[in-house]
Motif scaffolding. Structure first.
Motif, PDB file in Angstrom:
ATOM      1  N   ALA A  50       0.829  -1.208   0.000  1.00 51.53           N
ATOM      2  CA  ALA A  50       0.000   0.000   0.000  1.00 51.53           C
ATOM      3  C   ALA A  50       0.865   1.260   0.000  1.00 51.53           C
ATOM      4  CB  ALA A  50      -0.929  -0.010   1.212  1.00 51.53           C
ATOM      5  N   ALA A  51       1.984   1.224   0.734  1.00 50.65           N
ATOM      6  CA  ALA A  51       2.881   2.386   0.775  1.00 50.65           C
ATOM      7  C   ALA A  51       3.514   2.630  -0.597  1.00 50.65           C
ATOM      8  CB  ALA A  51       3.966   2.171   1.830  1.00 50.65           C
ATOM      9  N   TYR A  52       3.959   1.553  -1.253  1.00 49.59           N
ATOM     10  CA  TYR A  52       4.511   1.681  -2.604  1.00 49.59           C
ATOM     11  C   TYR A  52       3.458   2.238  -3.558  1.00 49.59           C
ATOM     12  CZ  TYR A  52       8.989  -0.781  -1.983  1.00 49.59           C
ATOM     13  OH  TYR A  52      10.269  -1.120  -1.628  1.00 49.59           O
ATOM     14  N   GLN A  53       2.250   1.711  -3.502  1.00 51.38           N
ATOM     15  CA  GLN A  53       1.176   2.172  -4.382  1.00 51.38           C
ATOM     16  C   GLN A  53       0.928   3.674  -4.219  1.00 51.38           C
ATOM     17  OE1 GLN A  53      -1.586  -1.513  -3.529  1.00 51.38           O
ATOM     18  NE2 GLN A  53      -2.553  -0.166  -4.995  1.00 51.38           N
ATOM     19  N   GLN A  54       0.880   4.084  -2.978  1.00 54.23           N
ATOM     20  CA  GLN A  54       0.603   5.492  -2.705  1.00 54.23           C
ATOM     21  C   GLN A  54       1.687   6.387  -3.303  1.00 54.23           C
ATOM     22  OE1 GLN A  54       0.063   6.369   1.434  1.00 54.23           O
ATOM     23  NE2 GLN A  54      -0.181   8.559   1.109  1.00 54.23           N
ATOM     24  N   ASP A  55       2.940   6.007  -3.097  1.00 49.03           N
ATOM     25  CA  ASP A  55       4.047   6.818  -3.601  1.00 49.03           C
ATOM     26  C   ASP A  55       4.084   6.847  -5.130  1.00 49.03           C
ATOM     27  OD1 ASP A  55       4.788   7.309  -1.019  1.00 49.03           O
ATOM     28  OD2 ASP A  55       6.434   5.860  -0.985  1.00 49.03           O
ATOM     29  N   ILE A  56       3.986   5.666  -5.749  1.00 48.74           N
ATOM     30  CA  ILE A  56       4.105   5.588  -7.209  1.00 48.74           C
ATOM     31  C   ILE A  56       2.908   6.230  -7.888  1.00 48.74           C
ATOM     32  CG2 ILE A  56       4.389   4.038  -9.174  1.00 48.74           C
ATOM     33  CD1 ILE A  56       6.792   4.256  -7.204  1.00 48.74           C
ATOM     34  N   THR A  57       1.725   6.056  -7.319  1.00 47.18           N
ATOM     35  CA  THR A  57       0.536   6.678  -7.907  1.00 47.18           C
ATOM     36  C   THR A  57       0.637   8.198  -7.870  1.00 47.18           C
ATOM     37  OG1 THR A  57      -0.821   4.798  -7.205  1.00 47.18           O
ATOM     38  CG2 THR A  57      -1.972   6.817  -7.811  1.00 47.18           C
ATOM     39  N   ALA A  58       1.080   8.721  -6.726  1.00 44.01           N
ATOM     40  CA  ALA A  58       1.223  10.172  -6.607  1.00 44.01           C
ATOM     41  C   ALA A  58       2.248  10.696  -7.607  1.00 44.01           C
ATOM     42  CB  ALA A  58       1.622  10.546  -5.183  1.00 44.01           C
ATOM     43  N   PHE A  59       3.358   9.965  -7.769  1.00 46.37           N
ATOM     44  CA  PHE A  59       4.372  10.405  -8.728  1.00 46.37           C
ATOM     45  C   PHE A  59       3.842  10.338 -10.155  1.00 46.37           C
ATOM     46  CE2 PHE A  59       7.664   9.216 -11.798  1.00 46.37           C
ATOM     47  CZ  PHE A  59       8.383  10.405 -11.803  1.00 46.37           C
ATOM     48  N   MET A  60       3.133   9.265 -10.491  1.00 50.78           N
ATOM     49  CA  MET A  60       2.599   9.139 -11.853  1.00 50.78           C
ATOM     50  C   MET A  60       1.607  10.254 -12.168  1.00 50.78           C
ATOM     51  SD  MET A  60       2.042   5.063 -12.346  1.00 50.78           S
ATOM     52  CE  MET A  60       3.400   3.969 -12.804  1.00 50.78           C
ATOM     53  N   ALA A  61       0.775  10.616 -11.207  1.00 49.82           N
ATOM     54  CA  ALA A  61      -0.161  11.712 -11.407  1.00 49.82           C
ATOM     55  C   ALA A  61       0.591  13.012 -11.696  1.00 49.82           C
ATOM     56  CB  ALA A  61      -1.056  11.874 -10.174  1.00 49.82           C
ATOM     57  N   ALA A  63       3.650  13.155 -12.999  1.00 55.38           N
ATOM     58  CA  ALA A  63       4.257  13.013 -14.326  1.00 55.38           C
ATOM     59  C   ALA A  63       3.256  13.298 -15.434  1.00 55.38           C
ATOM     60  CB  ALA A  63       4.834  11.599 -14.474  1.00 55.38           C
ATOM     61  N   LEU A  64       2.015  12.861 -15.242  1.00 53.77           N
ATOM     62  CA  LEU A  64       0.969  13.146 -16.234  1.00 53.77           C
ATOM     63  C   LEU A  64       0.739  14.646 -16.361  1.00 53.77           C
ATOM     64  CD1 LEU A  64      -1.673  10.364 -15.492  1.00 53.77           C
ATOM     65  CD2 LEU A  64      -0.432  10.712 -17.637  1.00 53.77           C
ATOM     66  N   ARG A  65       0.722  15.326 -15.233  1.00 52.57           N
ATOM     67  CA  ARG A  65       0.516  16.789 -15.274  1.00 52.57           C
ATOM     68  C   ARG A  65       1.687  17.488 -15.955  1.00 52.57           C
ATOM     69  NH1 ARG A  65      -1.230  15.762  -9.925  1.00 52.57           N
ATOM     70  NH2 ARG A  65       0.713  16.616  -9.053  1.00 52.57           N
ATOM     71  N   GLN A  66       2.863  16.838 -15.916  1.00 54.98           N
ATOM     72  CA  GLN A  66       4.030  17.420 -16.587  1.00 54.98           C
ATOM     73  C   GLN A  66       4.083  17.056 -18.069  1.00 54.98           C
ATOM     74  OE1 GLN A  66       6.181  19.543 -14.810  1.00 54.98           O
ATOM     75  NE2 GLN A  66       4.490  19.269 -13.367  1.00 54.98           N
ATOM     76  N   GLY A  67       3.087  16.291 -18.527  1.00 56.89           N
ATOM     77  CA  GLY A  67       3.003  15.977 -19.953  1.00 56.89           C
ATOM     78  C   GLY A  67       3.516  14.610 -20.348  1.00 56.89           C
ATOM     79  N   ALA A  68       3.997  13.815 -19.384  1.00 56.76           N
ATOM     80  CA  ALA A  68       4.495  12.474 -19.711  1.00 56.76           C
ATOM     81  C   ALA A  68       3.328  11.538 -19.986  1.00 56.76           C
ATOM     82  CB  ALA A  68       5.342  11.929 -18.563  1.00 56.76           C
ATOM     83  N   ARG A  69       3.462  10.729 -21.056  1.00 57.80           N
ATOM     84  CA  ARG A  69       2.438   9.739 -21.376  1.00 57.80           C
ATOM     85  C   ARG A  69       3.017   8.332 -21.473  1.00 57.80           C
ATOM     86  NH1 ARG A  69       0.065  13.170 -19.711  1.00 57.80           N
ATOM     87  NH2 ARG A  69      -1.768  14.318 -20.497  1.00 57.80           N
ATOM     88  N   GLU A  70       4.315   8.224 -21.382  1.00 59.55           N
ATOM     89  CA  GLU A  70       5.007   6.938 -21.394  1.00 59.55           C
ATOM     90  C   GLU A  70       6.054   6.935 -20.282  1.00 59.55           C
ATOM     91  OE1 GLU A  70       4.324   4.416 -23.351  1.00 59.55           O
ATOM     92  OE2 GLU A  70       2.955   5.381 -24.777  1.00 59.55           O
ATOM     93  N   LEU A  71       6.320   5.776 -19.738  1.00 62.79           N
ATOM     94  CA  LEU A  71       7.349   5.685 -18.705  1.00 62.79           C
ATOM     95  C   LEU A  71       8.706   6.128 -19.241  1.00 62.79           C
ATOM     96  CD1 LEU A  71       6.535   2.294 -16.907  1.00 62.79           C
ATOM     97  CD2 LEU A  71       6.136   4.608 -16.059  1.00 62.79           C
ATOM     98  N   THR A  77      15.158  14.680 -14.025  1.00 61.48           N
ATOM     99  CA  THR A  77      14.670  16.034 -13.727  1.00 61.48           C
ATOM    100  C   THR A  77      13.243  15.993 -13.218  1.00 61.48           C
ATOM    101  OG1 THR A  77      16.118  16.989 -15.404  1.00 61.48           O
ATOM    102  CG2 THR A  77      14.253  18.323 -14.680  1.00 61.48           C
ATOM    103  N   MET A  78      12.420  15.176 -13.852  1.00 62.70           N
ATOM    104  CA  MET A  78      11.029  15.052 -13.424  1.00 62.70           C
ATOM    105  C   MET A  78      10.938  14.414 -12.041  1.00 62.70           C
ATOM    106  SD  MET A  78       7.843  13.433 -15.580  1.00 62.70           S
ATOM    107  CE  MET A  78       8.283  14.423 -17.005  1.00 62.70           C
ATOM    108  N   VAL A  79      11.782  13.427 -11.795  1.00 60.72           N
ATOM    109  CA  VAL A  79      11.806  12.783 -10.481  1.00 60.72           C
ATOM    110  C   VAL A  79      12.192  13.794  -9.406  1.00 60.72           C
ATOM    111  CG1 VAL A  79      12.998  11.069  -9.058  1.00 60.72           C
ATOM    112  CG2 VAL A  79      12.294  10.484 -11.398  1.00 60.72           C
ATOM    113  N   ARG A  80      13.239  14.555  -9.674  1.00 61.36           N
ATOM    114  CA  ARG A  80      13.688  15.553  -8.687  1.00 61.36           C
ATOM    115  C   ARG A  80      12.635  16.637  -8.484  1.00 61.36           C
ATOM    116  NH1 ARG A  80      19.856  15.781 -11.066  1.00 61.36           N
ATOM    117  NH2 ARG A  80      20.753  14.182  -9.691  1.00 61.36           N
ATOM    118  N   SER A  81      11.934  17.008  -9.559  1.00 65.44           N
ATOM    119  CA  SER A  81      10.900  18.032  -9.450  1.00 65.44           C
ATOM    120  C   SER A  81       9.768  17.574  -8.539  1.00 65.44           C
ATOM    121  CB  SER A  81      10.335  18.373 -10.829  1.00 65.44           C
ATOM    122  OG  SER A  81      11.314  18.977 -11.642  1.00 65.44           O
TER     123      SER A  81
END
Length: 331
Positions: A50-61, A63-71, A77-81
């Motif tokens: 559950a902890a992993y899911q929460q972290d990765i989901t928040a990061f993916m959301a 990344a989507l707002r930053q325009g990423a559509r593929e892993l 830079t995006m990770v650090r942001s």
């Protein structure tokens, strides 16, 4: 890889605020497969997953707002942001360290699974965690807690809730096991002839832990007088193997036990401790205080790293120093 049956539900429940992932099946599929990996290959606990899911989901959301559509479009830079944004929202150093760790594990898995050609977290610096010594109850506080619950049982010998509470306190303090390990115990886990029980810990690792005589007595009272009262309430009428059950006759969950412990701890003087983990900390610290070998304590607690166990040597030194400062006339 062990595949789940078609009747098992594996789709992760997305945390609130991350509904944006529903619009991108690439990220959702990656997260679902990552959860399968954690569950069926790494045997991680539901809490860890559950902890992993929460972290990765928040990061993916993010990344989507930053325009990423593929892993593959995600870079360092995006990770650090994202980590910087968490810091700006007052995330603690411990939280940032956990976020970083989650991203490292996820992207290492993604690279190995062929979803990306390069892992963007390889050069990610790991934030240092804040070092806090765990809160510990002294032996007098432990005894005060046990005496209070025992007095309530003396007043009503068939009070199932207090019989369970006393058994839980005695077992947690006697063995130092985690609350998640305690709720997974079955009646068959106990070996009365050898005063031990089998525990399934993190990573699905099994270990055998000794039980003290007071814990065995409290456990016997629960099994013979308390548990049967709730067992008959099981709505499905099925045999419940769990050692600790709730009022409805089903396996007790960690939240129920934790809340009962917190209420009991609030009656103890000179401590703000709550929950179940304080008993694990107390058991380990008192073992070290009593001269137990640190590697023996490591084995009892189920720590994979000796460094994790060594925190209790620091707790013992701090307790010794505080006692010296209070008691010695020339301290």
């Amino acid at each position: 890889m062990k595949q789940p049956s078609q009747h098992q539900t594996l789709s992760p429940t997305l945390p609130l605020g991350a509904q944006a992932l529903d619009q991108d099946r690439v990220f959702v599929r990656a997260l679902e497969n990552f959860v399968r990996y954690l569950k069926y290959e790494k045997f991680r606990s539901p809490h860890t997953i559950a902890a992993y899911q929460q972290d990765i989901t928040a990061f993916m959301a993010f990344a989507l707002r930053q325009g990423a559509r593929e892993l593959e479009e995600i870079d360092i830079t995006m990770v650090r942001s994202w980590l910087a944004s968490q810091h700006a929202h007052n995330a603690s150093r411990n939280s940032l360290a956990r976020h970083s760790s989650s991203l490292r594990v996820f992207f290492a898995w993604a690279e190995e699974d062929g979803l990306i050609t390069a892992n963007p977290t390889l050069i990610l610096a790991n934030p240092k965690r804040e070092k806090h010594l765990p809160e510990v109850l002294n032996e007098q506080q432990i005894q005060q807690l046990i005496d209070q619950v025992s007095q309530q049982i003396a007043h009503d010998p068939n009070d199932a809730k207090n019989l369970r509470l006393l058994a839980v306190i005695e077992i947690l303090y006697s063995s130092g096991i985690r609350i998640s390990e305690l709720t997974q115990l079955d009646l068959s886990s106990i070996n009365r002839s050898e005063n031990t029980f089998r525990v399934i810990g993190k990573g699905n690792k099994e270990r055998v832990v000794p039980l003290g005589k007071p814990a065995l007595r409290a456990l016997s009272q629960w099994v013979t007088r308390g548990r049967p009262q709730w067992f008959k309430n099981n709505p499905q009428g099925r045999v419940e193997p769990a050692l600790f059950i709730g009022p409805r006759g089903r396996r007790a969950n960690s939240r129920q036990i934790r809340e009962d412990l917190t209420r009991a701890l609030h009656s103890i003087e000179n401590t703000e401790a709550s929950g179940a983990h304080v008993f694990r900390h107390s058991a380990a610290t008192h073992l070290v205080d009593g001269g137990a070998d640190i590697r023996t304590v490591q084995e009892l607690l189920g720590h994979s790293s000796l460094a994790t166990t060594q925190i209790y040597t620091h707790v013992s030194v701090e307790r010794l120093t505080n006692t010296y400062n209070k008691a010695h006339p020339r301290a």
